[in-house]
Design an enzyme around this catalytic site. Sequence first.
Site, PDB file in Angstrom:
ATOM      1  N   CYS A  44       0.897  -0.988   0.035  1.00  0.00           N
ATOM      2  CA  CYS A  44      -0.159  -0.185   0.082  1.00  0.00           C
ATOM      3  C   CYS A  44       0.878   1.231  -0.191  1.00  0.00           C
ATOM      4  O   CYS A  44       1.775   1.358   0.833  1.00  0.00           O
ATOM      5  CB  CYS A  44      -0.890  -0.062   1.133  1.00  0.00           C
ATOM      6  SG  CYS A  44      -1.611   1.577   1.888  1.00  0.00           S
ATOM      7  N   CYS A  73       0.916   3.530   3.094  1.00  0.00           N
ATOM      8  CA  CYS A  73       1.498   2.781   4.529  1.00  0.00           C
ATOM      9  C   CYS A  73       3.008   2.851   4.097  1.00  0.00           C
ATOM     10  O   CYS A  73       3.877   3.160   4.892  1.00  0.00           O
ATOM     11  CB  CYS A  73       0.992   1.474   4.449  1.00  0.00           C
ATOM     12  SG  CYS A  73      -0.776   1.227   4.191  1.00  0.00           S
TER      13      CYS A  73
END
Length: 468
Positions: free
Chosen positions: A394, A397
């Site tokens: 991600c 992230c």
Amino acid sequence: MGSRWGFLIRFLGAVWLLGLGHCEQQTPETAAQRCFCQVSGYLDDCTCDVETIDKFNNYRLFPRLQRLLESDYFRYYKVNLKRPCPFWNDISQCGRRDCAVKPCQFDEVPDGIKSASYKYSEEANNLSEECEQAEQLGAVDESLSEETQKAVLQWTKHDDSSDNFCEADDIQSPDAEYVDLLLNPERYTGYKGPDAWKIWNVIYEENCFKPQTIKRPLNPLASSQGKSKENTFYSWLEGLCVEKRAFYRLISGLHASINVHLSARYLLQDTWLEKKWGHNITEFQQRFDGILTEGEGPRRLKNLYFLYLIELKALSKVIPFFERPDFQLFTGNKVQDAENKMLLLEVLHEIKSFPLHFDENSFFAGDKKEANKLKEEFRLHFRNISRIMDCVGCFKCRLWGKLQTQGLGTALKILFSEKLIANMPESGPSFEFHLTRQEIVSLFNAFGRISTSVKELENFRNLLQNIH
Ligand SMILES: *[C@@H]1O[C@H](CO)[C@@H](O)[C@H](O)[C@H]1NC(C)=O
Ligand SMILES: *[C@@H]1O[C@H](CO)[C@@H](O)[C@H](O)[C@H]1NC(C)=O
Ligand SMILES: *[C@@H]1O[C@H](CO)[C@@H](O)[C@H](O)[C@H]1NC(C)=O
């Protein structure tokens, strides 16, 4: 030497007290107690108590730090989010919109993210102005005197050699982009489950000085790991030398902090009309409740405070670097740059005034040879962890993971460079110790994250007090 033994004795006492896990015996009753009962009073490895930290952070430091982080210097972070994962191939790219990072140069965004950010095209247009500002930030090199340019060469050599705890992100690469951190807040993205666990497991299992044979209790939901393995793990942990234990606790604290954020900025409502982010108590409990996590949760929260104190200490140590008259928070706006430097120094002196700094000498100053060896081990492990961040599927992230590991790496670099900082000349370039703009931005933003987590714990404590 004396303080080292004194420290060990204090430390062993603390392990004994805390190892007993008094929560489990007293069957705590309220939901708040189940997360926080161990997280009060004195912390191990340190003479400070949680209540003092909370008061200091939430009311004195946090508001000023937030103001500083909103300034142009600190909000633009140059990062390469497209570096390939060096360890494995099967990265599942999280296609969720909430994972996408909006970089400043819109037309360079890869298709995957572009299609995810269709919604932000107006914002993207608005971004062009901010990108111009960001480009100015990159202009810092042009204003260098000849003497400084010489120093820069030295720094580059130096950075490449021995002092960096993170794999330097190749920010000269065309893939590196400025990201506006205020537009890309760290919050719940839906990136969890096996993919996220894999990252953390690789970090803990292979990079925390851990012998292969001992399994760490895995994740909050996998209770099948069982108690006995957990106990083996903790007795192993307690048998480690203080420094290696500290390394584990830093990583665990980082993990905890990230999870506090995800629970505090949870996507509560997702309709075409509105997105609402806020506190999700269930999510918080699943990660930190003493019973639901078989005792892991409160330990994680304690490690979060430990990380807070380490970064706090590093910031208090690095003041001489920022106090030098030729240090600037350069963005090209003279007036604002000067104001921001004043605010920065104010924040740093506030940090220095914290009465209960722990004695990091007990950590990093054994005899010189031993300390150097340990430093090298720390550095190798930590660099590895910073590379693992390129494997996070991600993007958002990954952005915050990279920023926070780099920030912690910078804090460690500072703590291991105490003498170099003390010997720094008061003016003129410093050849021995230097922080790049990227390190400075990540150091303060990473600490800002931990500081926000500590503040959020107060919110969760209050929320939990209302349920039973
Ligand atoms: C873009 O900027 C305009 C004017 O500054 C503002 O009114 C608008 O709300 C912004 N749009 C977004 C999506 O940020
Ligand atoms: C670095 O990480 C990889 C992947 O997890 C691992 O195989 C390797 O042993 C690690 N090296 C060090 C020095 O920690
Ligand atoms: C809160 O988190 C849990 C998972 O921990 C989830 O099942 C629940 O739907 C979330 N609540 C809201 C309101 O989103």
